[in-house]
Design a protein around this motif. Sequence first.
Motif, PDB file in Angstrom:
ATOM      1  N   ASN A 153      45.370  72.302  46.440  1.00 11.69           N
ATOM      2  CA  ASN A 153      46.246  72.590  45.313  1.00 11.69           C
ATOM      3  C   ASN A 153      47.106  73.824  45.634  1.00 11.69           C
ATOM      4  N   LYS A 154      48.369  73.818  45.188  1.00 15.71           N
ATOM      5  CA  LYS A 154      49.271  74.938  45.480  1.00 15.71           C
ATOM      6  C   LYS A 154      48.763  76.249  44.898  1.00 15.71           C
ATOM      7  N   THR A 155      48.244  76.213  43.687  1.00 14.29           N
ATOM      8  CA  THR A 155      47.759  77.435  43.041  1.00 14.29           C
ATOM      9  C   THR A 155      46.607  78.036  43.826  1.00 14.29           C
ATOM     10  N   LYS A 156      45.684  77.184  44.253  1.00 20.12           N
ATOM     11  CA  LYS A 156      44.543  77.660  45.028  1.00 20.12           C
ATOM     12  C   LYS A 156      45.013  78.228  46.362  1.00 20.12           C
ATOM     13  N   LYS A 157      45.962  77.545  46.984  1.00 23.36           N
ATOM     14  CA  LYS A 157      46.465  78.012  48.274  1.00 23.36           C
ATOM     15  C   LYS A 157      47.146  79.370  48.135  1.00 23.36           C
ATOM     16  N   ILE A 158      47.937  79.545  47.092  1.00 27.97           N
ATOM     17  CA  ILE A 158      48.626  80.826  46.878  1.00 27.97           C
ATOM     18  C   ILE A 158      47.616  81.936  46.622  1.00 27.97           C
ATOM     19  N   LEU A 159      46.590  81.653  45.812  1.00 26.66           N
ATOM     20  CA  LEU A 159      45.560  82.663  45.559  1.00 26.66           C
ATOM     21  C   LEU A 159      44.851  83.066  46.844  1.00 26.66           C
ATOM     22  N   LEU A 160      44.543  82.102  47.693  1.00 22.84           N
ATOM     23  CA  LEU A 160      43.857  82.415  48.950  1.00 22.84           C
ATOM     24  C   LEU A 160      44.770  83.156  49.920  1.00 22.84           C
ATOM     25  N   ILE A 161      46.050  82.839  49.920  1.00 22.46           N
ATOM     26  CA  ILE A 161      46.994  83.572  50.784  1.00 22.46           C
ATOM     27  C   ILE A 161      47.111  85.026  50.324  1.00 22.46           C
ATOM     28  N   ILE A 162      47.235  85.238  49.022  1.00 20.93           N
ATOM     29  CA  ILE A 162      47.318  86.606  48.500  1.00 20.93           C
ATOM     30  C   ILE A 162      46.017  87.350  48.780  1.00 20.93           C
ATOM     31  N   SER A 163      44.889  86.662  48.651  1.00 18.93           N
ATOM     32  CA  SER A 163      43.600  87.269  48.955  1.00 18.93           C
ATOM     33  C   SER A 163      43.539  87.709  50.420  1.00 18.93           C
ATOM     34  N   THR A 164      44.052  86.875  51.313  1.00 23.19           N
ATOM     35  CA  THR A 164      44.068  87.217  52.734  1.00 23.19           C
ATOM     36  C   THR A 164      44.976  88.415  52.997  1.00 23.19           C
ATOM     37  N   ILE A 165      46.090  88.486  52.307  1.00 26.21           N
ATOM     38  CA  ILE A 165      46.988  89.634  52.460  1.00 26.21           C
ATOM     39  C   ILE A 165      46.275  90.917  52.031  1.00 26.21           C
ATOM     40  N   PHE A 166      45.562  90.866  50.909  1.00 24.35           N
ATOM     41  CA  PHE A 166      44.811  92.045  50.476  1.00 24.35           C
ATOM     42  C   PHE A 166      43.667  92.377  51.435  1.00 24.35           C
ATOM     43  N   LEU A 167      43.110  91.375  52.096  1.00 24.07           N
ATOM     44  CA  LEU A 167      42.108  91.646  53.122  1.00 24.07           C
ATOM     45  C   LEU A 167      42.710  92.464  54.258  1.00 24.07           C
ATOM     46  N   TYR A 184      41.481  80.610  59.131  1.00 26.00           N
ATOM     47  CA  TYR A 184      41.017  79.303  59.589  1.00 26.00           C
ATOM     48  C   TYR A 184      41.000  78.286  58.454  1.00 26.00           C
ATOM     49  N   ILE A 185      40.624  78.725  57.262  1.00 25.16           N
ATOM     50  CA  ILE A 185      40.612  77.846  56.089  1.00 25.16           C
ATOM     51  C   ILE A 185      42.025  77.397  55.741  1.00 25.16           C
ATOM     52  N   LEU A 186      42.966  78.328  55.789  1.00 26.39           N
ATOM     53  CA  LEU A 186      44.344  78.033  55.383  1.00 26.39           C
ATOM     54  C   LEU A 186      45.171  77.391  56.489  1.00 26.39           C
ATOM     55  N   TRP A 187      44.650  77.360  57.693  1.00 23.23           N
ATOM     56  CA  TRP A 187      45.394  76.803  58.813  1.00 23.23           C
ATOM     57  C   TRP A 187      45.718  75.343  58.554  1.00 23.23           C
ATOM     58  N   GLY A 188      46.908  74.926  58.908  1.00 26.01           N
ATOM     59  CA  GLY A 188      47.324  73.550  58.654  1.00 26.01           C
ATOM     60  C   GLY A 188      47.720  73.330  57.212  1.00 26.01           C
ATOM     61  N   ASN A 189      48.193  74.383  56.573  1.00 26.64           N
ATOM     62  CA  ASN A 189      48.685  74.331  55.201  1.00 26.64           C
ATOM     63  C   ASN A 189      47.589  73.908  54.213  1.00 26.64           C
ATOM     64  N   GLY A 190      46.339  74.246  54.532  1.00 26.49           N
ATOM     65  CA  GLY A 190      45.231  73.925  53.633  1.00 26.49           C
ATOM     66  C   GLY A 190      44.803  72.470  53.683  1.00 26.49           C
ATOM     67  N   LYS A 191      45.279  71.744  54.667  1.00 25.95           N
ATOM     68  CA  LYS A 191      45.001  70.309  54.763  1.00 25.95           C
ATOM     69  C   LYS A 191      43.514  70.024  55.002  1.00 25.95           C
ATOM     70  N   TYR A 192      42.845  70.911  55.715  1.00 24.95           N
ATOM     71  CA  TYR A 192      41.445  70.691  56.073  1.00 24.95           C
ATOM     72  C   TYR A 192      40.497  71.551  55.238  1.00 24.95           C
ATOM     73  N   PHE A 193      40.916  71.924  54.037  1.00 22.12           N
ATOM     74  CA  PHE A 193      40.107  72.826  53.210  1.00 22.12           C
ATOM     75  C   PHE A 193      38.739  72.241  52.908  1.00 22.12           C
ATOM     76  N   ARG A 194      38.669  70.956  52.555  1.00 17.65           N
ATOM     77  CA  ARG A 194      37.376  70.342  52.215  1.00 17.65           C
ATOM     78  C   ARG A 194      36.441  70.339  53.415  1.00 17.65           C
ATOM     79  N   GLU A 195      36.979  70.147  54.603  1.00 22.00           N
ATOM     80  CA  GLU A 195      36.142  70.140  55.796  1.00 22.00           C
ATOM     81  C   GLU A 195      35.665  71.542  56.152  1.00 22.00           C
TER      82      GLU A 195
END
Length: 162
Positions: free
Chosen positions: A2-16, A63-74
Amino acid sequence: MNKTKKILLIISTIFLFIGIAYDIFYIVSYFQTPVIDRPAIFYLIYEFINLGFMIAVAVMMIYILWGNGKYFRERYRYFVTSLIISICLNLFSVSTILMIISIYFNDSVIFYTNKEKNKNVVDITPENEMNEKEQKIQSLRKMKEEGKISEEQFQEEIMKLL
C-alpha cells in the motif's frame, strides 16, 4: 504494498539515518572532549551498540522496501525483526513510532475492475452476453428473410457467434 504503508516506512528509514548520523556525531564528539569532561565509558559503549543495531535496522528497512515494496510479504519477517529491535532501542523515536503506525495499514493493493473505475462501462455477465447473442441472431434472421445475406453467410455468422 500500500502507498501509505510504503511512505511511512520510507520516512521511518529516513529518520533512522538521521539517528545514525546523530550517534556518529555523539561518538566523534566524545573523543573530542577533554578526558576530564568526558562522561563514563559505558555511555560510549552504549552508543556503539546503538549505532550497530540502528545500522542493522536501516539495512533491513532498505531490504524490505527494495523493489518498490513488491516483495514486502516475503520479507515481512525482516520488518518484524527491525520493529522489535527499534522498540528495544528506543520506543519513542520517530522511526519506531512510524513503524508501529504502519502495522495498522493493510499491505495489499486494491485493484479495481473497469466497472468500478468507470460507471459507464457495460456489465458483461453471462446473462448479458446471451442477450447480445440472441439479438444478433434475430437481426441475422431478419437480414436473411429480407434477402440481404445468403443462407451460407447466415450459417457462417451463427457459427462465429456460437
